[in-house]
Design a protein around this motif. Structure first.
Motif, PDB file in Angstrom:
ATOM      1  N   THR A   1       0.826  -1.198   0.000  1.00 30.71           N
ATOM      2  CA  THR A   1       0.000   0.000   0.000  1.00 30.71           C
ATOM      3  C   THR A   1       0.865   1.254   0.000  1.00 30.71           C
ATOM      4  O   THR A   1       0.609   2.208  -0.753  1.00 30.71           O
ATOM      5  CB  THR A   1      -0.929   0.006   1.231  1.00 30.71           C
ATOM      6  OG1 THR A   1      -1.755  -1.154   1.190  1.00 30.71           O
ATOM      7  CG2 THR A   1      -1.795   1.255   1.262  1.00 30.71           C
TER       8      THR A   1
ATOM      9  N   ASP B   1       0.971   4.142  -2.877  1.00 34.03           N
ATOM     10  CA  ASP B   1       0.744   5.535  -2.493  1.00 34.03           C
ATOM     11  C   ASP B   1       1.927   6.408  -2.900  1.00 34.03           C
ATOM     12  O   ASP B   1       1.750   7.520  -3.412  1.00 34.03           O
ATOM     13  CB  ASP B   1       0.513   5.650  -0.986  1.00 34.03           C
ATOM     14  CG  ASP B   1      -0.852   5.134  -0.543  1.00 34.03           C
ATOM     15  OD1 ASP B   1      -1.730   4.970  -1.410  1.00 34.03           O
ATOM     16  OD2 ASP B   1      -1.023   4.909   0.665  1.00 34.03           O
TER      17      ASP B   1
ATOM     18  N   HIS C   1       1.814   9.481  -5.558  1.00 35.15           N
ATOM     19  CA  HIS C   1       2.178  10.806  -5.059  1.00 35.15           C
ATOM     20  C   HIS C   1       3.317  11.408  -5.873  1.00 35.15           C
ATOM     21  O   HIS C   1       3.242  12.556  -6.335  1.00 35.15           O
ATOM     22  CB  HIS C   1       2.578  10.716  -3.584  1.00 35.15           C
ATOM     23  CG  HIS C   1       3.055  12.010  -3.008  1.00 35.15           C
ATOM     24  ND1 HIS C   1       4.365  12.442  -3.134  1.00 35.15           N
ATOM     25  CD2 HIS C   1       2.408  12.983  -2.315  1.00 35.15           C
ATOM     26  CE1 HIS C   1       4.494  13.607  -2.549  1.00 35.15           C
ATOM     27  NE2 HIS C   1       3.326  13.962  -2.035  1.00 35.15           N
TER      28      HIS C   1
ATOM     29  N   ASP D   1      -6.068  -0.288  -3.544  1.00 36.28           N
ATOM     30  CA  ASP D   1      -5.074   0.703  -3.106  1.00 36.28           C
ATOM     31  C   ASP D   1      -4.761   1.693  -4.221  1.00 36.28           C
ATOM     32  O   ASP D   1      -4.659   2.909  -3.981  1.00 36.28           O
ATOM     33  CB  ASP D   1      -3.788   0.004  -2.668  1.00 36.28           C
ATOM     34  CG  ASP D   1      -3.914  -0.678  -1.310  1.00 36.28           C
ATOM     35  OD1 ASP D   1      -4.877  -0.383  -0.580  1.00 36.28           O
ATOM     36  OD2 ASP D   1      -3.030  -1.508  -0.987  1.00 36.28           O
TER      37      ASP D   1
ATOM     38  N   ALA E   1      -5.588   5.660  -4.029  1.00 31.94           N
ATOM     39  CA  ALA E   1      -4.460   6.595  -4.147  1.00 31.94           C
ATOM     40  C   ALA E   1      -4.692   7.582  -5.283  1.00 31.94           C
ATOM     41  O   ALA E   1      -4.426   8.786  -5.148  1.00 31.94           O
ATOM     42  CB  ALA E   1      -3.158   5.818  -4.363  1.00 31.94           C
TER      43      ALA E   1
ATOM     44  N   SER F   1      -5.316  11.721  -5.095  1.00 33.91           N
ATOM     45  CA  SER F   1      -4.098  12.389  -5.562  1.00 33.91           C
ATOM     46  C   SER F   1      -4.299  13.891  -5.701  1.00 33.91           C
ATOM     47  O   SER F   1      -3.346  14.634  -5.922  1.00 33.91           O
ATOM     48  CB  SER F   1      -3.649  11.791  -6.899  1.00 33.91           C
ATOM     49  OG  SER F   1      -4.641  11.970  -7.903  1.00 33.91           O
TER      50      SER F   1
END
Length: 442
Positions: free
Chosen positions: A22, A26, A30, A61, A65, A69
């Protein structure tokens, strides 16, 4: 600030069939959104995911994410309940142009974010840009104000809502990583979750012109997206629909707009209207505007019959800078330089179509993108007026080609008949829908 993701490790592990954590997912979303990961590394990870897949947890996930975002939109200060729809992509699929104004006209506010053409499938925004001056670019305050004013918004990806998907969506299109179940589910549902819809109808295509070639694969994708939506507290229904032949007759941006306008006026191809009626009915049912699908479809019929649907589309066009006269007079829409007939090459029954190839014919003529920077020619495309199950004769006119240059015109006149399978024995007509999947069936 989080440490920069070490992309080489993620690419290698996924290449070798491993799972991403996860935190790693992420971190990738990002950093890619922030511009700290180059396209070539993101493309390598997409290809590894395409080849190796993602499990249920990784897919959820990735979706969450991407949804987080950027900003997530809460529309409840504008409308108490928002309904949305999304198609997984199809050739000739101009459904949104018909469905959205009808649903809004029937009293269910629609706030929709749409995409560009992807692969051989046309994009709703590309079609809408056939209206001179129309823009999909809205700020969040503009999005909410328009939803309050007319009950209907059709916007593109913004830098604020699901920006990771906006970047990945364009990259997938030009790196042959479109038709992967996890990536499709994450792309569709991240936009839906970020855009604030309470209820979503998913139109999941299957067949020769779809990312999901079989009904079983489409059902897997549909169930995954319904589960993701439920996890996020949304009401979701998925329809498994046929894409073994183009929907309606028109393929190409302005041509599809004209056909959608015909449908809103009470005409157009029968398969297009039957499809739109069902999708709109499910949207109104989820929105609580009727207590049965039959009653919801009756509301759709009424909104078409009295002109409210067409009037709502005109409002949408004008609200976003477009020329409303083109709604009233479709002859004002863009046109190709050359219009010539398409003739059948042999006699027999049409038993199958290479629908993806038909979509690519339109792309190669300038109606879609081969690379991200391509500019679309809105007037090009074709009409194909035969369906699977029809009998044709050699030399019969089966459609009409619209092209801007003689070379692509002549090539398309060869390629379109070649995409049809013609046999001595008839094939049964294709169904419009195969299944309906909702949370109660998971």
């Amino acid at each position: 600030m989080a440490a920069k993701t070490r992309m080489v490790d993620l690419i290698a592990r996924k290449r070798d069939g491993g799972e991403l954590t996860t935190a790693e997912i992420d971190g990738f979303i990002h950093d890619y959104t922030a511009g700290d990961i180059p396209d070539y590394q993101a493309a390598a990870l997409l290809m590894a995911i395409y080849l190796r897949g993602m499990n249920r947890r990784e897919t959820v996930d990735l979706t969450l994410a991407m949804a987080h975002s950027g900003d997530t939109l809460d529309l409840h200060d504008v409308a108490p309940f928002i309904v949305d729809k999304h198609s997984s992509g199809g050739v000739g699929d101009k459904t949104s142009l018909v469905v959205l104004p009808l649903v809004a006209a029937a009293g269910a506010p629609v706030g929709k974010m749409s995409g560009r053409g992807l692969g051989s499938s046309g994009g709703t925004l590309d079609k809408m840009e056939s209206f001179a001056g129309w823009s999909p670019t809205l700020t969040l305050p503009q999005f909410k104000r328009q939803l309050a004013d007319i009950g209907l918004v059709l916007a593109g990806q913004t830098h604020d809502l699901a920006p990771a998907d906006g970047k990945l969506y364009a990259l997938r299109d030009v790196t042959a990583t479109v038709d992967n179940r996890a990536l499709i589910a994450a792309s569709i549902m991240s936009k839906k979750l970020a855009a604030g819809a309470d209820a979503i109808v998913l139109d999941v295509k299957t067949g020769s012109g779809a990312f999901m070639p079989t009904v079983a694969a489409a059902e897997e994708l549909a169930r995954l997206m319904v589960e993701i939506g439920e996890d996020a507290g949304r009401r979701v229904v998925a329809l498994i629909s046929d894409m073994n032949q183009p929907l309606g007759h028109a393929v190409g941006n302005a041509l599809e707009v004209r056909e959608a306008l015909d449908a809103l006026r009470g005409g157009g191809p029968a398969d297009l209207w039957a499809h739109c009626r069902a999708v709109a009915g499910h949207m109104l049912l989820l929105a609580g505007k009727a207590d049965s699908l039959g009653a919801a479809e009756a509301l759709v019929d009424a909104a078409r019959a009295d002109g409210r649907g067409l009037a709502k589309l005109r409002q949408l066009v004008v609200a976003q800078g477009g020329d409303g006269r083109q709604v009233d007079d479709p002859d004002r829409l863009p046109k190709a330089r050359y219009v010539e007939p398409i003739e059948a090459k042999q006699s027999g029954y049409v038993t199958a179509m290479d629908t993806a190839e038909l979509g690519w014919v339109c792309v190669r003529c300038g109606g879609g993108r081969l690379v991200k920077s391509d500019v679309i020619a809105p007037g090009v495309g074709f009409l194909l007026t035969v369906k699977i199950g029809d009998h044709i004769e050699a030399g019969q006119v089966i459609g009409e080609m619209h092209a801007d240059d003689d070379m692509t015109l002549q090539q398309a006149q060869r390629d379109i008949p070649a995409a049809l399978t013609v046999a001595d024995d008839p094939a049964p007509p294709r169904p419009l829908f195969y299944a309906t999947i909702d949370g109660e069936k998971n």
